[in-house]
Scaffold this motif. Structure first.
Motif, PDB file in Angstrom:
ATOM      1  N   CYS A 106     -11.469  16.394   8.284  1.00  0.00           N
ATOM      2  CA  CYS A 106     -11.029  15.806   7.198  1.00  0.00           C
ATOM      3  C   CYS A 106      -9.826  16.481   6.528  1.00  0.00           C
ATOM      4  O   CYS A 106      -9.761  17.551   6.108  1.00  0.00           O
ATOM      5  N   GLY A 107      -8.645  15.643   7.110  1.00  0.00           N
ATOM      6  CA  GLY A 107      -7.348  16.085   6.457  1.00  0.00           C
ATOM      7  C   GLY A 107      -6.907  15.656   5.176  1.00  0.00           C
ATOM      8  O   GLY A 107      -7.739  15.169   4.338  1.00  0.00           O
ATOM      9  N   SER A 108      -5.645  14.936   5.116  1.00  0.00           N
ATOM     10  CA  SER A 108      -5.171  14.339   3.766  1.00  0.00           C
ATOM     11  C   SER A 108      -3.803  13.738   4.177  1.00  0.00           C
ATOM     12  O   SER A 108      -3.177  14.374   5.108  1.00  0.00           O
ATOM     13  N   ILE A 109      -3.627  12.707   3.617  1.00  0.00           N
ATOM     14  CA  ILE A 109      -2.396  11.871   3.751  1.00  0.00           C
ATOM     15  C   ILE A 109      -1.268  12.936   3.233  1.00  0.00           C
ATOM     16  O   ILE A 109       0.023  12.606   3.501  1.00  0.00           O
ATOM     17  N   TRP A 110      -1.749  13.895   2.340  1.00  0.00           N
ATOM     18  CA  TRP A 110      -0.656  14.700   1.757  1.00  0.00           C
ATOM     19  C   TRP A 110      -0.163  15.818   2.951  1.00  0.00           C
ATOM     20  O   TRP A 110       0.630  16.696   2.585  1.00  0.00           O
ATOM     21  N   ARG A 111      -0.272  15.799   4.125  1.00  0.00           N
ATOM     22  CA  ARG A 111       0.067  16.328   5.175  1.00  0.00           C
ATOM     23  C   ARG A 111       1.384  15.848   5.417  1.00  0.00           C
ATOM     24  O   ARG A 111       2.333  16.610   6.169  1.00  0.00           O
ATOM     25  N   ALA A 112       1.672  14.730   4.927  1.00  0.00           N
ATOM     26  CA  ALA A 112       3.033  14.052   4.927  1.00  0.00           C
ATOM     27  C   ALA A 112       3.769  14.417   3.779  1.00  0.00           C
ATOM     28  O   ALA A 112       3.092  14.091   2.577  1.00  0.00           O
ATOM     29  N   GLY A 113       4.871  14.444   3.468  1.00  0.00           N
ATOM     30  CA  GLY A 113       5.745  14.655   2.379  1.00  0.00           C
ATOM     31  C   GLY A 113       6.286  13.204   1.809  1.00  0.00           C
ATOM     32  O   GLY A 113       5.855  12.376   2.176  1.00  0.00           O
ATOM     33  N   PRO A 114       7.228  13.261   0.666  1.00  0.00           N
ATOM     34  CA  PRO A 114       7.833  12.120   0.275  1.00  0.00           C
ATOM     35  C   PRO A 114       8.326  11.191   1.505  1.00  0.00           C
ATOM     36  O   PRO A 114       8.699  11.530   2.421  1.00  0.00           O
ATOM     37  N   SER A 115       7.983  10.025   1.081  1.00  0.00           N
ATOM     38  CA  SER A 115       8.157   8.770   2.078  1.00  0.00           C
ATOM     39  C   SER A 115       9.778   8.797   2.256  1.00  0.00           C
ATOM     40  O   SER A 115      10.507   8.712   1.543  1.00  0.00           O
ATOM     41  N   SER A 116      10.067   8.407   3.596  1.00  0.00           N
ATOM     42  CA  SER A 116      11.356   7.995   4.102  1.00  0.00           C
ATOM     43  C   SER A 116      11.389   6.575   4.844  1.00  0.00           C
ATOM     44  O   SER A 116      12.394   5.974   4.379  1.00  0.00           O
TER      45      SER A 116
END
Length: 326
Positions: A106-116
């Motif tokens: 189980c990871g997290s969508i916060w593996r990605a930073g602010p949207s681009s």
């Protein structure tokens, strides 16, 4: 589908509450591991068929014994819902290496930073920000590399803001401040930082559990992959606030304020949570999970947060100015 022995680490949390009964109903032998400090958020008769093990993962990681504990349980699948550091993930991989176990992380969508670019896919997220996101991204990369070089068979799933009955959802201004619900239910002005167009990516805990169950049952499609798991819709601040107010027969009265002003009138804890959620302003694609796993979320973001708030109101867990009218 063959019967499998599935070990679920962190089984009494948000996801495990729904995942464990699902796995039992699907005919698997389930072993749960938790600290034993709480029960699942929602009762289910399937828990009576589960082998429950009490263990302190953090302490055993420090002692170097946790991986061996897992191996001794003879799993076909390990579902790891509570791994937060590369060191912890590496220790479990070391123990499982050489076996035919499928490790589902189980990871997290916060593996990605602010949207681009929106929607964000598994391949085009910006670099993570903050220690939590950095660790989750590093773990996902570690697992993918492990499998690519012929090591442990792994899959990582990355849920959004998990919600459902039994706990408070991330609210319309991106935090867990309970006073927001009182304000909206009373039709009073709600200070909103930023533009009000910032987005959040909710997902119902049972839909996350569905995705994990699918990863367990479709090993060939899942191994070596990472999947984003969110609702099929996303809410922005003003839309979420309007929706929430309508549940109480009110219209949202939003007061646009600067972030500095918001921080002056909000506790540091809640202001920081708002910044963490809203500065990312994320919307994700679930196309990969649909295509490879057959992921079919039951709940929209709107239905997800309503399910959570309804439970809070019915159980007297949140102070509101009037009854729900939905």
């Amino acid at each position: 589908m063959s019967r499998q022995r599935v070990v679920v680490i962190g089984a009494t949390g948000h996801i495990g509450t729904f995942l464990v009964p699902r796995l039992v109903r699907a005919g698997h032998d389930v072993v749960t591991i938790s600290r034993g400090t709480r029960t699942a958020y929602a009762p289910a008769p399937e828990w009576e068929q589960v082998e429950q093990v009490t263990a302190d993962r953090e302490q055993e990681d420090r002692d170097g014994t946790f991986g061996n504990r897992i191996v001794a349980l003879r799993p076909d699948v390990v579902v790891d819902l509570v791994c937060f550091t590369v060191e912890s993930a590496s220790a479990l991989l070391d123990a499982l290496r050489g076996s035919d176990v499928h490790l589902v992380h189980c990871g997290s969508i916060w593996r990605a930073g602010p949207s681009s670019v929106l929607p964000i896919t598994e391949d085009d997220g910006t670099p993570p920000v903050g220690e939590y996101g950095v660790q989750k991204d590093a773990i996902a990369r570690l697992l993918k590399e492990e499998t690519a070089r012929g090591g442990v068979a792994t899959t990582s799933l990355h849920p959004g803001h998990i919600s459902g009955p039994g706990w408070a959802p991330i609210g319309p201004v991106g935090n867990l401040d309970p006073s927001v619900w009182r304000t909206l239910s009373a039709g009073e002005p709600l200070p909103v930082p930023g533009l009000g167009a910032e987005t959040m990516a909710h997902v119902h805990a049972d839909d996350v559990a569905q995705a994990f169950e699918l990863a367990v049952e479709h090993r060939d499609a899942a191994v070596g992959e990472d999947f984003t798991v969110v609702a099929p819709t996303a809410l922005n601040v003003r839309g979420y606030a309007a929706l929430a107010a309508s549940w109480f027969g009110q219209e949202a009265r939003l007061e646009s304020v600067s972030w500095d002003r918001f921080r002056e009138t909000t506790s540091p804890e809640h202001a920081e949570a708002s910044w963490e959620h809203l500065s990312r302003s994320q919307v994700f694609s679930i196309e990969k999970a649909r295509r490879l796993l057959g992921y079919a979320p039951r709940y929209t973001a709107q239905e997800t947060v309503l399910d959570a708030v309804r439970w809070l109101v019915e159980h007297g867990e949140v102070d509101v100015a009037g009854p729900l009218v939905v």
